[in-house]
Design a protein around this motif. Sequence first.
Motif, PDB file in Angstrom:
ATOM      1  N   ALA A  18       0.830  -1.205   0.000  1.00 44.97           N
ATOM      2  CA  ALA A  18       0.000   0.000   0.000  1.00 44.97           C
ATOM      3  C   ALA A  18       0.864   1.254   0.000  1.00 44.97           C
ATOM      4  O   ALA A  18       0.550   2.241  -0.688  1.00 44.97           O
ATOM      5  N   THR A  19       1.969   1.218   0.730  1.00 48.94           N
ATOM      6  CA  THR A  19       2.872   2.368   0.780  1.00 48.94           C
ATOM      7  C   THR A  19       3.515   2.615  -0.577  1.00 48.94           C
ATOM      8  O   THR A  19       3.591   3.751  -1.044  1.00 48.94           O
ATOM      9  N   VAL A  20       3.968   1.543  -1.213  1.00 48.34           N
ATOM     10  CA  VAL A  20       4.597   1.681  -2.532  1.00 48.34           C
ATOM     11  C   VAL A  20       3.593   2.230  -3.538  1.00 48.34           C
ATOM     12  O   VAL A  20       3.915   3.126  -4.327  1.00 48.34           O
ATOM     13  N   ARG A  21       2.374   1.729  -3.518  1.00 47.45           N
ATOM     14  CA  ARG A  21       1.349   2.227  -4.442  1.00 47.45           C
ATOM     15  C   ARG A  21       1.058   3.704  -4.198  1.00 47.45           C
ATOM     16  O   ARG A  21       0.931   4.486  -5.152  1.00 47.45           O
ATOM     17  N   ALA A  22       0.955   4.071  -2.937  1.00 50.84           N
ATOM     18  CA  ALA A  22       0.671   5.473  -2.616  1.00 50.84           C
ATOM     19  C   ALA A  22       1.806   6.376  -3.079  1.00 50.84           C
ATOM     20  O   ALA A  22       1.570   7.477  -3.601  1.00 50.84           O
TER      21      ALA A  22
END
Length: 68
Positions: A18-22
Amino acid sequence: MFRTIEEQRRVIGKARQATVRARRRSRKNDAPLNELLDRILPFTLATTEEAETVDYAVPVQAFNVEEW
């Protein structure tokens, strides 16, 4: 006990994804658009061409509102 550890690993893995996508999404939103660059570059070129050359040998003329 082992189930809890595996569950925590899954939670951490999902959080990383989720962090990488954000971060990827925010980078796409922060990138300058070509339209803006087309507007900015001519303006900066025009301001550098219009700059006056200063002759330091000539005395300075004060404006009426300045006190010297």
